[in-house]
Design a protein around this motif. Structure first.
Motif, PDB file in Angstrom:
ATOM      1  N   UNK A 147       0.825  -1.229   0.086  1.00  0.00           N
ATOM      2  CA  UNK A 147       0.082  -0.031   0.086  1.00  0.00           C
ATOM      3  C   UNK A 147       0.873   1.257   0.004  1.00  0.00           C
ATOM      4  N   UNK A 148       1.934   1.177   0.773  1.00  0.00           N
ATOM      5  CA  UNK A 148       2.632   2.539   1.074  1.00  0.00           C
ATOM      6  C   UNK A 148       3.309   2.877  -0.494  1.00  0.00           C
ATOM      7  N   UNK A 149       3.457   2.021  -1.410  1.00  0.00           N
ATOM      8  CA  UNK A 149       4.389   2.289  -2.527  1.00  0.00           C
ATOM      9  C   UNK A 149       3.366   2.904  -3.565  1.00  0.00           C
ATOM     10  N   UNK A 150       2.073   2.710  -3.437  1.00  0.00           N
ATOM     11  CA  UNK A 150       1.016   3.110  -4.383  1.00  0.00           C
ATOM     12  C   UNK A 150       0.333   4.228  -3.805  1.00  0.00           C
ATOM     13  N   UNK A 151       0.242   5.710  -4.515  1.00  0.00           N
ATOM     14  CA  UNK A 151      -0.425   6.924  -4.025  1.00  0.00           C
ATOM     15  C   UNK A 151      -1.327   7.339  -5.186  1.00  0.00           C
ATOM     16  N   UNK A 152      -2.149   8.145  -4.606  1.00  0.00           N
ATOM     17  CA  UNK A 152      -2.958   8.805  -5.762  1.00  0.00           C
ATOM     18  C   UNK A 152      -1.786   9.753  -6.730  1.00  0.00           C
ATOM     19  N   UNK A 167     -10.063  16.290  -0.258  1.00  0.00           N
ATOM     20  CA  UNK A 167     -10.408  15.585   0.895  1.00  0.00           C
ATOM     21  C   UNK A 167      -9.979  14.231   0.797  1.00  0.00           C
ATOM     22  N   UNK A 168     -10.527  13.274   1.508  1.00  0.00           N
ATOM     23  CA  UNK A 168      -9.998  11.775   1.744  1.00  0.00           C
ATOM     24  C   UNK A 168      -9.900  11.186   0.331  1.00  0.00           C
ATOM     25  N   UNK A 169     -10.767  11.390  -0.536  1.00  0.00           N
ATOM     26  CA  UNK A 169     -10.682  10.714  -1.926  1.00  0.00           C
ATOM     27  C   UNK A 169      -9.655  11.346  -2.759  1.00  0.00           C
ATOM     28  N   UNK A 432      -3.820   4.390  -9.394  1.00  0.00           N
ATOM     29  CA  UNK A 432      -2.706   4.773  -8.403  1.00  0.00           C
ATOM     30  C   UNK A 432      -1.422   5.172  -9.037  1.00  0.00           C
ATOM     31  N   UNK A 433      -0.303   5.609  -8.305  1.00  0.00           N
ATOM     32  CA  UNK A 433       0.897   5.983  -8.839  1.00  0.00           C
ATOM     33  C   UNK A 433       2.006   5.393  -8.113  1.00  0.00           C
ATOM     34  N   UNK A 434       2.982   4.730  -8.672  1.00  0.00           N
ATOM     35  CA  UNK A 434       3.884   3.916  -7.965  1.00  0.00           C
ATOM     36  C   UNK A 434       5.038   4.983  -7.370  1.00  0.00           C
ATOM     37  N   UNK A 435       5.516   4.702  -6.259  1.00  0.00           N
ATOM     38  CA  UNK A 435       6.535   5.794  -5.640  1.00  0.00           C
ATOM     39  C   UNK A 435       7.945   5.215  -6.009  1.00  0.00           C
ATOM     40  N   UNK A 436       8.084   3.867  -5.521  1.00  0.00           N
ATOM     41  CA  UNK A 436       9.574   3.471  -5.849  1.00  0.00           C
ATOM     42  C   UNK A 436       9.340   2.317  -6.828  1.00  0.00           C
TER      43      UNK A 436
END
Length: 589
Positions: A147-152, A167-169, A432-436
């Motif tokens: 989860x931590x590696x995939x953000x909005x 907001x939360x979304x 989502x968007x990958x962080x690493x």
């Protein structure tokens, strides 16, 4: 009036970037000229620099590809296959995606891509990667295990910001945690079981239905459910309903004896809000699918501005009233919580000085759409409706108000809701968007995992996953609530819960899930206590509500649809769902 449109902002930022590039080139040229004693004419420098931009861009793109290949090799992974279009920058793929969004069936084009390329594909448009999947193991990684590696991501937040705010979304990190924490207290069992609220609003719905049906006209059930959920949501969340059910309902387009002033409800503020919110969501949906080039389509205006003016005008009086209540509280009461009667808006204004609530109200759209699809299925599968009414009669009776325990015990009712959510999940596509840089497991254990570069969009479809025959069986596209009750439950869902995700999963799972189940269950019970049958009135439906004739020549569920399912951020029915219903005998309210 918007002074800076997204297109102008994009051009301004691009100009600054190019200006910086030219400045560096000129400075370097000046240094070299001073050292060698030879001055190149300025126009030669400018022209050469302009001509070098495509070359440098190509070098950059190829460099990234080579870098990704090296990183993939180091991680023991393989590069995801790219879609190969016919036009420059795969623009034909972008044009086709936007066209299918407006006129096609959900998943059109993407189903074929996965069948051709495999379970994961890179839809690379204008040299921007979008990795797409409909596999539960990959979706599970994005939503839960990694989860931590995939953000909005900043791009998504920017694309959606003019409609969803922050907001939360539409937030990440600490901002998301903050919004999540301040909304969570409202969704406790005591609050999600607001059955008195549901009953008042259900009574209004039934009265509206009876009034219109007794006149001999069909009712747009989607419009009616949108009003029901809007009134319930604003009362529950804000403590002040907008009372959209008090306005007149629209008449079918094919009626000729109704005065034009009564035919529609265009003057109704609630209807104007619903229409504007739909338009605004359609705008940001196109933005997200268009990638980084979308600002160029909004150079002269921000396409979300005008509809959001209508939305904000509708919401702001409610917000202002709550803020006024906060200001007028006695000093010794400010900051105190009354958890029994406090609304979400009261809670929000106690910890913030104003907030945009579009993201909260979008929950109204999802519930209304699901109820619409449920009654669509009940209309075309009368045996399901009959069995559901039998369960309601057995558990609740013909007129008693259901309570929490009644709804919890009605297994077939929950199965009907779940089967509808399976075929028409409220958020059919997400991103989502990958962080690493990371990897996704291969569907074939003998093959290397898939390489996911850092900073790329990773899109997924719950809609397509829910209809996969290898996950749900050969009858995956058929509507059969029993699949949530018989041996198929253990065979498919129990051993792999991530194949069914109508409310998302992991840390971002929908906070209002149980509220939505309770609300939908309650109104279904009340409606089927009062009405014994539901049928589609295709003649009353406007032209845009009918699916294209060519769909009948295809296969699967698409070939038998009697409505036109569409989507922006969420699912809805194009042109509404026009139905007639028969009142039950001997039912008193």
């Amino acid at each position: 009036m918007v002074l800076v449109t997204p297109g102008i902002d994009f051009i301004a930022r691009s100009t600054i970037l190019l200006g910086s590039f030219f400045g560096i080139v000129v400075s370097v040229h000046s240094l070299i000229a001073a050292r060698i004693g030879y001055h190149v004419p300025a126009w030669v420098v400018v022209v050469g620099t302009v001509l070098s931009i495509p070359f440098l861009a190509t070098i950059y793109i190829m460099g990234r590809k080579i870098s990704d290949m090296r990183k993939a090799a180091l991680m023991g992974a393989r590069i995801i296959p790219e879609v190969q279009g016919k036009w420059f920058g795969n623009l034909d793929i972008l044009v086709d995606m936007i066209k299918k969004l407006k006129t096609g069936y959900p998943g059109d084009g993407l189903v074929e891509l996965l069948e051709k390329e495999g379970p994961v594909v890179n839809i690379r448009v204008m040299w921007s990667d979008t990795i797409f999947t409909a596999s539960p193991e990959h979706i599970k990684a994005m939503l839960a295990t990694d989860f931590q590696n995939y953000v909005k991501g900043k791009r998504f937040i920017y694309n959606m910001g003019s409609v969803l705010g922050t907001g939360v979304f539409n937030s990440d990190g600490e901002m998301w945690k903050f919004h999540r924490s301040i909304t969570r207290p409202m969704f406790t069992r005591e609050k999600i079981s607001h059955f008195e609220l549901f009953d008042r609003r259900s009574s209004q719905v039934i009265d509206k239905l009876r009034e219109r049906l007794r006149q001999g006209y069909a009712v747009d059930f989607q419009d009616l459910m949108s009003r029901f959920t809007l009134d319930a949501a604003t009362e529950f969340l804000f403590g002040n309903s907008v009372e959209s059910l008090t306005a007149g309902l629209p008449y079918p387009d094919n009626t000729t004896n109704i005065p034009s002033i009564m035919r529609t409800v265009q003057g109704d503020a609630a209807n104007a809000f619903a229409t504007a919110f739909l338009e605004a969501q359609a705008v940001i949906s196109v933005r997200e699918r268009s990638g980084w080039v979308w600002p160029l389509t909004e150079i002269t205006k921000d396409n979300s501005y005008q509809p959001m003016q209508v939305v904000n005008a509708y919401i702001e009086p409610i917000v202002k009233e709550a803020l006024a209540r906060k200001r007028n509280l006695p000093a010794d009461e400010k900051g105190l919580e009354n958890s029994e009667h406090e609304t979400l808006l009261d809670h929000l204004v106690s910890v913030t000085d104003g907030e945009y609530f579009q993201s909260i109200l979008s929950g109204r759209d999802t519930t209304a759409a699901t109820l619409t699809f449920i009654f669509y299925f009940l209309a075309i599968y009368p045996a399901v409706l009959s069995r559901l009414r039998e369960e309601i009669t057995e558990k609740v009776g013909h007129s008693r108000r259901p309570d929490y325990d009644d709804i919890r015990d009605m297994k077939y009712l929950r199965a009907v809701i779940n089967e509808t959510l399976r075929l028409y999940p409220i958020v059919p596509f997400n991103v989502r968007e990958s962080v690493k840089a990371s990897t996704w497991a291969s569907n074939n254990p003998a093959q290397k995992p898939y390489f996911i570069p850092a900073g790329v969009k990773t899109a997924y479809s719950v809609f397509m996953m829910h209809r996969r025959k290898d996950l749900w069986g050969p009858d995956a596209e058929e509507f059969d609530p029993d699949r949530f009750l018989d041996e198929r439950l253990k065979k498919y869902l129990s051993k792999n819960p991530f194949i069914f995700l109508p409310f998302n999963a992991g840390p971002r799972i929908c906070l209002g899930q149980q509220f939505a189940y309770n609300e939908m269950s309650f109104i279904i019970v009340r409606l089927l206590q009062s009405f014994s049958s539901v049928e589609l009135d295709l003649n009353a439906a406007p032209a845009e509500a009918h699916p294209p004739e060519e769909w009948a020549q295809t296969s699967g569920r698409k070939s038998i649809e009697k409505l036109f399912p569409k989507m922006h951020l969420t699912m809805y029915t194009n042109g509404g769902l026009w139905v007639k219903m028969t009142e039950s005998d001997g039912i008193s309210r």
